[in-house]
Design a protein around this motif. Structure first.
Motif, PDB file in Angstrom:
ATOM      1  N   TYR A   1       0.809  -1.218   0.000  1.00 31.91           N
ATOM      2  CA  TYR A   1       0.000   0.000   0.000  1.00 31.91           C
ATOM      3  C   TYR A   1       0.842   1.268   0.000  1.00 31.91           C
ATOM      4  O   TYR A   1       0.400   2.311  -0.480  1.00 31.91           O
ATOM      5  CB  TYR A   1      -0.980   0.010   1.173  1.00 31.91           C
ATOM      6  N   MET A   2       2.039   1.208   0.539  1.00 35.12           N
ATOM      7  CA  MET A   2       2.868   2.407   0.621  1.00 35.12           C
ATOM      8  C   MET A   2       3.799   2.573  -0.571  1.00 35.12           C
ATOM      9  O   MET A   2       4.440   3.598  -0.718  1.00 35.12           O
ATOM     10  CB  MET A   2       3.683   2.406   1.920  1.00 35.12           C
ATOM     11  N   ASP A   3       3.831   1.574  -1.462  1.00 32.90           N
ATOM     12  CA  ASP A   3       4.636   1.690  -2.670  1.00 32.90           C
ATOM     13  C   ASP A   3       4.105   2.861  -3.496  1.00 32.90           C
ATOM     14  O   ASP A   3       2.931   2.903  -3.853  1.00 32.90           O
ATOM     15  CB  ASP A   3       4.570   0.378  -3.473  1.00 32.90           C
ATOM     16  N   SER A   4       4.943   3.812  -3.760  1.00 38.91           N
ATOM     17  CA  SER A   4       4.603   5.010  -4.552  1.00 38.91           C
ATOM     18  C   SER A   4       3.596   5.931  -3.862  1.00 38.91           C
ATOM     19  O   SER A   4       2.975   6.765  -4.514  1.00 38.91           O
ATOM     20  CB  SER A   4       4.071   4.623  -5.938  1.00 38.91           C
ATOM     21  N   TYR A   5       3.426   5.801  -2.540  1.00 38.13           N
ATOM     22  CA  TYR A   5       2.524   6.720  -1.830  1.00 38.13           C
ATOM     23  C   TYR A   5       3.179   8.104  -1.787  1.00 38.13           C
ATOM     24  O   TYR A   5       4.344   8.225  -1.409  1.00 38.13           O
ATOM     25  CB  TYR A   5       2.246   6.207  -0.408  1.00 38.13           C
TER      26      TYR A   5
ATOM     27  N   LEU B   1       1.549  12.260   3.443  1.00 40.68           N
ATOM     28  CA  LEU B   1       1.906  11.467   4.617  1.00 40.68           C
ATOM     29  C   LEU B   1       1.263  11.967   5.908  1.00 40.68           C
ATOM     30  O   LEU B   1       0.892  11.176   6.772  1.00 40.68           O
ATOM     31  CB  LEU B   1       3.434  11.457   4.761  1.00 40.68           C
TER      32      LEU B   1
ATOM     33  N   VAL C   1      -1.569   8.848   7.761  1.00 40.96           N
ATOM     34  CA  VAL C   1      -0.814   7.665   7.358  1.00 40.96           C
ATOM     35  C   VAL C   1       0.538   7.659   8.070  1.00 40.96           C
ATOM     36  O   VAL C   1       0.997   6.622   8.559  1.00 40.96           O
ATOM     37  CB  VAL C   1      -0.650   7.630   5.821  1.00 40.96           C
TER      38      VAL C   1
ATOM     39  N   VAL D   1       8.358   8.468   2.836  1.00 40.48           N
ATOM     40  CA  VAL D   1       7.505   7.311   3.101  1.00 40.48           C
ATOM     41  C   VAL D   1       8.365   6.073   3.323  1.00 40.48           C
ATOM     42  O   VAL D   1       8.150   5.312   4.270  1.00 40.48           O
ATOM     43  CB  VAL D   1       6.486   7.098   1.957  1.00 40.48           C
TER      44      VAL D   1
ATOM     45  N   ALA E   1      -5.248   5.903   3.580  1.00 34.88           N
ATOM     46  CA  ALA E   1      -4.479   6.155   2.359  1.00 34.88           C
ATOM     47  C   ALA E   1      -5.400   6.237   1.140  1.00 34.88           C
ATOM     48  O   ALA E   1      -5.244   7.125   0.295  1.00 34.88           O
ATOM     49  CB  ALA E   1      -3.422   5.067   2.165  1.00 34.88           C
TER      50      ALA E   1
ATOM     51  N   LYS F   1      -6.024   9.707  -1.016  1.00 37.48           N
ATOM     52  CA  LYS F   1      -5.741   9.713  -2.457  1.00 37.48           C
ATOM     53  C   LYS F   1      -6.980  10.139  -3.235  1.00 37.48           C
ATOM     54  O   LYS F   1      -6.889  10.886  -4.213  1.00 37.48           O
ATOM     55  CB  LYS F   1      -5.242   8.352  -2.928  1.00 37.48           C
TER      56      LYS F   1
END
Length: 171
Positions: A37-41, A46, A56, A100, A163, A167
């Motif tokens: 879920y945090m990949d490329s967040y 944040l 987050v 992140v 998240a 978004k």
């Protein structure tokens, strides 16, 4: 594309006693989900707090901190000054600004530390008393380890929903 099995569906983990398998499975599942879920967040999202709810960034800090603190209590040790500093920081960005990946990697390292502890936990100690916090609230080794797992998964769920909401609000 085949659906990926959850960690518990992949079978027993080596070097973890049967009573602690669910704890280990939950922590590894949490790590997989956080990393996904945090990949490329976006870092600029944040610390956003939708409707005043936790950010987050807070969840990532809290996940790491709770694992560290609860596993410390499980081995019968008091919290260190550093652990209290980390607790006070939860919900705040660092002076230099966290990325992140910084917070995700901290969580990953804490899961690794927790897994090491689970591998060395003697099953005969699981029902031993452990005091929690300054007040010495009553618990047991297994009570603390199970609480750490369920608390972790609860915050992973909150993080994922937050998240997605953030978004959606920012698009």
């Amino acid at each position: 594309m085949a659906q990926k099995l959850e960690v518990w569906q992949r079978g027993p983990l080596p070097n973890i006693i049967p009573m602690l398998q669910p704890v280990a499975h939950a922590l590894l599942q949490a790590r997989e989900e956080i990393n996904e879920y945090m990949d490329s967040y976006p870092v600029q999202l944040l610390w956003v707090r939708p409707a005043g709810m936790a950010s987050v960034g807070f969840h990532l800090q809290h996940l790491t901190g709770v694992l560290d603190r609860v596993f410390t209590y499980a081995i019968g040790k008091p919290l260190s000054n550093f652990q209290f500093e980390q607790l006070a920081e939860e919900g705040s960005d660092s002076i230099n600004g966290y990325q992140v990946i910084d917070l995700v990697e901290r969580f990953n390292r804490q899961v690794d530390i927790a897994m090491e502890q689970l591998m060395t936990t003697d099953g005969d100690t699981l029902t031993q008393y452990r005091g929690v916090g300054r007040g010495g609230l009553p618990s047991t080794v297994i009570g603390l380890l199970v609480h750490a797992a369920e608390h972790t998964m609860r915050h992973v769920g909150q993080l994922m929903v937050t998240a997605i909401v953030i978004k959606g609000l920012k698009s």
